[in-house]
Design a protein around this motif. Sequence first.
Motif, PDB file in Angstrom:
ATOM      1  N   TYR B  32       5.979 -10.401 -36.066  1.00 16.41           N
ATOM      2  CA  TYR B  32       6.154 -10.650 -34.591  1.00 16.41           C
ATOM      3  C   TYR B  32       4.737  -9.768 -34.027  1.00 16.41           C
ATOM      4  N   LYS B  36       3.145 -12.652 -32.906  1.00 15.86           N
ATOM      5  CA  LYS B  36       3.865 -12.815 -31.760  1.00 15.86           C
ATOM      6  C   LYS B  36       4.953 -13.925 -32.119  1.00 15.86           C
ATOM      7  N   ARG B 102       4.267 -21.790 -27.345  1.00 18.33           N
ATOM      8  CA  ARG B 102       5.372 -21.011 -28.091  1.00 18.33           C
ATOM      9  C   ARG B 102       6.598 -21.863 -28.690  1.00 18.33           C
ATOM     10  N   LEU B 103       6.987 -22.695 -27.530  1.00 23.55           N
ATOM     11  CA  LEU B 103       8.157 -23.522 -28.119  1.00 23.55           C
ATOM     12  C   LEU B 103       8.050 -24.176 -29.301  1.00 23.55           C
ATOM     13  N   PRO B 292      14.961  -3.821 -23.248  1.00 18.13           N
ATOM     14  CA  PRO B 292      14.496  -4.850 -24.020  1.00 18.13           C
ATOM     15  C   PRO B 292      13.298  -4.435 -24.986  1.00 18.13           C
ATOM     16  N   GLU B 300       4.928  -4.260 -22.668  1.00 12.44           N
ATOM     17  CA  GLU B 300       3.824  -5.054 -22.799  1.00 12.44           C
ATOM     18  C   GLU B 300       2.996  -5.186 -21.529  1.00 12.44           C
ATOM     19  N   ILE B 301       1.756  -5.089 -21.587  1.00 16.47           N
ATOM     20  CA  ILE B 301       0.876  -5.136 -20.702  1.00 16.47           C
ATOM     21  C   ILE B 301       0.115  -6.673 -20.681  1.00 16.47           C
ATOM     22  N   GLU B 302       0.703  -7.511 -19.731  1.00 15.79           N
ATOM     23  CA  GLU B 302      -0.253  -8.631 -19.761  1.00 15.79           C
ATOM     24  C   GLU B 302      -1.325  -8.716 -18.944  1.00 15.79           C
ATOM     25  N   ARG B 303      -2.322  -9.297 -19.143  1.00 13.11           N
ATOM     26  CA  ARG B 303      -3.655  -9.315 -18.830  1.00 13.11           C
ATOM     27  C   ARG B 303      -3.930 -10.774 -17.751  1.00 13.11           C
ATOM     28  N   MET B 304      -4.151 -10.643 -16.793  1.00 13.44           N
ATOM     29  CA  MET B 304      -4.166 -11.650 -15.634  1.00 13.44           C
ATOM     30  C   MET B 304      -5.458 -12.007 -16.045  1.00 13.44           C
TER      31      MET B 304
END
Lengths: 319, 304, 258
Positions: B32, B36, B102-103, B292, B300-304
Amino acid sequence: MTTDTLVSRTTGILGLIETHQKTLLVLFLAILIGIPAYANNYVLEVLANTWFYVILCLGLNIVVGYAGLLDLGYAAFFAVGAYTTGILTSRFGFNFWLTIPVAMAFATLAGVIIGGPTLRLRSDYLAIVTLGFGEIVRIAARNLKITGGASGLIGIDRPHFFGTELNQISHYYFVFLALALLAIFASYRLQHSRLGRAWQYVREDEDAAEAMGINRVAIKLYAYIIGAVFAGIAGCFYAAKMTAISPETFTFSQSILILLGVVFGGMGKIPGVVCGAGALVLFPEVFRGIGSMRLLVFAVVMLLVMLYRPQGIWPAQKS
Amino acid sequence: MSNLDIILQQLANGLILGSFYSLVALGYTMVYGIIKLLNFAHGDIYMVGAFIGFSILSVVSGILGDGWTGIVATMALSMIAVGFIGVIIQRIAYRPMLQAPRLSILITALAVSLILYNLVMSITDGEFKAFTVGLGYEGISMGEVYITFTQMVLVSATAVLMTILHLFINKTMYGKAMRAISIDQDACRLMGIDVNRVIAVTFFVGSALAAAAGVMAGVYYGSIHFFMGFVIGLKAFTAAVMGGIGSIPGAMLGGLILGLLESFGTQIPFIGSEWKDVFAFGILILLLVFKPTGLLGRTEIERM
Amino acid sequence: MALLDIKKISLSFGGLTVIDNLSFGIEEHAIASLIGPNGAGKTSVFNCLTGFYRPDSGDILFQGHSLMKKNPHKITQGGMARTFQNLRLFKNMTVLENVMSGMHCRTTAGVWGALVHPGSQKREERHIRDVSEKCLDFVGILDAKDRPASSLPYGDQRRVEWARALATQPRLLLFDEPAAGLNYDEKDRLIQLIGRIRNELGITILLIEHDMGLVMRVSERITVIDYGHKIAEGGAEEIQNNPKVIEAYLGKEENGPA
């Protein structure tokens, strides 16, 4: 014949189908309605089973195909419907038809309980939580008194429809055919609605959708609940048809089977999913010899579809 | 048995169970962390590990006997064999899917899991296989509590494997590359890291650890079966989430905690053993709702 | 009262301070800019405003209400829209469908509407279409409405993003580097468009931009940040002559404040 001519012929045929869509549809329906007059019970049983899986696959398609969420415990919602009808008719003497709204309510409730907290999280967490939930429902059904334990429930009442007791396989052929058509209609309408578009936005880019003012959690929850209700209703009629249910109908393999139908036919595409459901039922009937290898073959098919044709067997729509 | 005895006994049981969970959870968390992917097939890798171990043992025990020497050799060989199986699976099924939605990759992983499961089922005709080892039942007794040497060795073996893993992750180039890739795959490519190779190594290590757990489970329980991977897969995932998915110490810790929770949880009077799986899933769901990110995980920090 | 009031917000990721005690406000109907060298934390400010990040401290008031506990979709619904630095279109959908997403938060049809198609739902669908087409017309790409979004040239995809943001019917529109990747003509049209959005639609604008020429031409007020910290604030001329700003940019940016 070269591939080119094959392609042009197929598109030619598709074009023909397109121009005479309405006529063909009526003709097809007439055939479906006429079948019970000629077919034997075995054929009717297989077809009724096919319609039944069409409902389940279309229901799961809303979750997987439209909203892009992986649900590995879909059989649990089917179980909720079947057990609601089973328990209410056999233990409390409910009329069958009255159990449907109750089952819908329970399916919704189950959808909210399981989806509400987890839909905020990454989609893979949902997959595993639904898997766990599916197992919890099955284990609970096995161990609770009210569900009849491992041997399940027997003596579920047959429903009456305008005075006629529905006890022939031909009756259930029509019941499931009608439900399947209803499911197709509902899926189509949902797909081409504000809600359907929102599912696609969220599926394509969650952040952008959220920035456009779409509540992604609520939107996913809608998909999850509608899917649950489809399965719940299918479960009610399943219980009525079988008059007996046991926990072993609602295993992980059942959930996987339904998912396979959706993936194989093509996630998000109604005709594809209908074909996928058909393939699911017909394949083991045609290849009786493979017996226990059935799931292995299915799993290999699933892998091959994902690797080589992730959009499923149904051709892509022309836009 | 006195209460203290029960506690000690459950502590021992919980540690054993937790060792298995930890070893399997490590594979989840490593894969993971790096791509991921929630590798559904991982529980089945554990099961395959047990069966490969079973086959190897039947040969090895003829040469080295079925004592510890034979078992250690079996375990080492199984780890290598299953490690390569993991790499092959990654190469065939996952690598082409890395850029897919992802799916799609989740469904692919599911398909791999089903293939392994059903393959072993049809090869073994769905039968239990006796995992025959000659370790005897000597041990130490403390009051009513009896702990066999086997149990002690298994827990220590887990500790040894984890120490090696810890050194591997923190001291070797591959370990460093793994951590780097989990942070930014593209940057690693630009820096000349062979990302595919490092991913393959990750699968090798994760699968080998699962195989070790599978062989250990065979030794401990004495029999193996094709569905042994399903529930442990779920529970190990729970353990990985509990520790914070992507975090290696988290997976170790999560596994032990889950093992202990389960072992003590089933002592609660009205939770019979038929409900013990429900107990673990219940923990998972509560965990995902309230924490979670797990115990050692980072937001997690998602980048825009 | 200012339309948007940012009060001493700070944000850090694992010890790294991204926004440091930043305050500034935007008046209704203004065209304001937020500038600063690369990595100064501009996009992080946008992400805080739109609810994607939560500042560790401080407060953000929009139309007098705090946004600190609101989710992104609520903020959009409340009248703030944004575009993204890297295009974030729904690639497999048509241009029109992309823009229709903006109308989602202004409409209500649910499951019942979808299944039964009552009159209200049909009217609503027509309304969604009409408004979306108007937005496309406003940015000048109505002709492309039925094409897949990903098939458009880059500059036009940007315009789809703007139309999509307009379709949410905002009071404040945040542009995250709208000129990036645009050619000279397109930039010119962008400048006109920004003016039209404010003058014809009455929408307040805040933009992040690296193209200093563009910033100086359109902005009435400029806030400069560096390392998440405000270093200057004022009109175009003031900013151009501010020694701190020159220092922050010097040697770091090709097209520094000219």
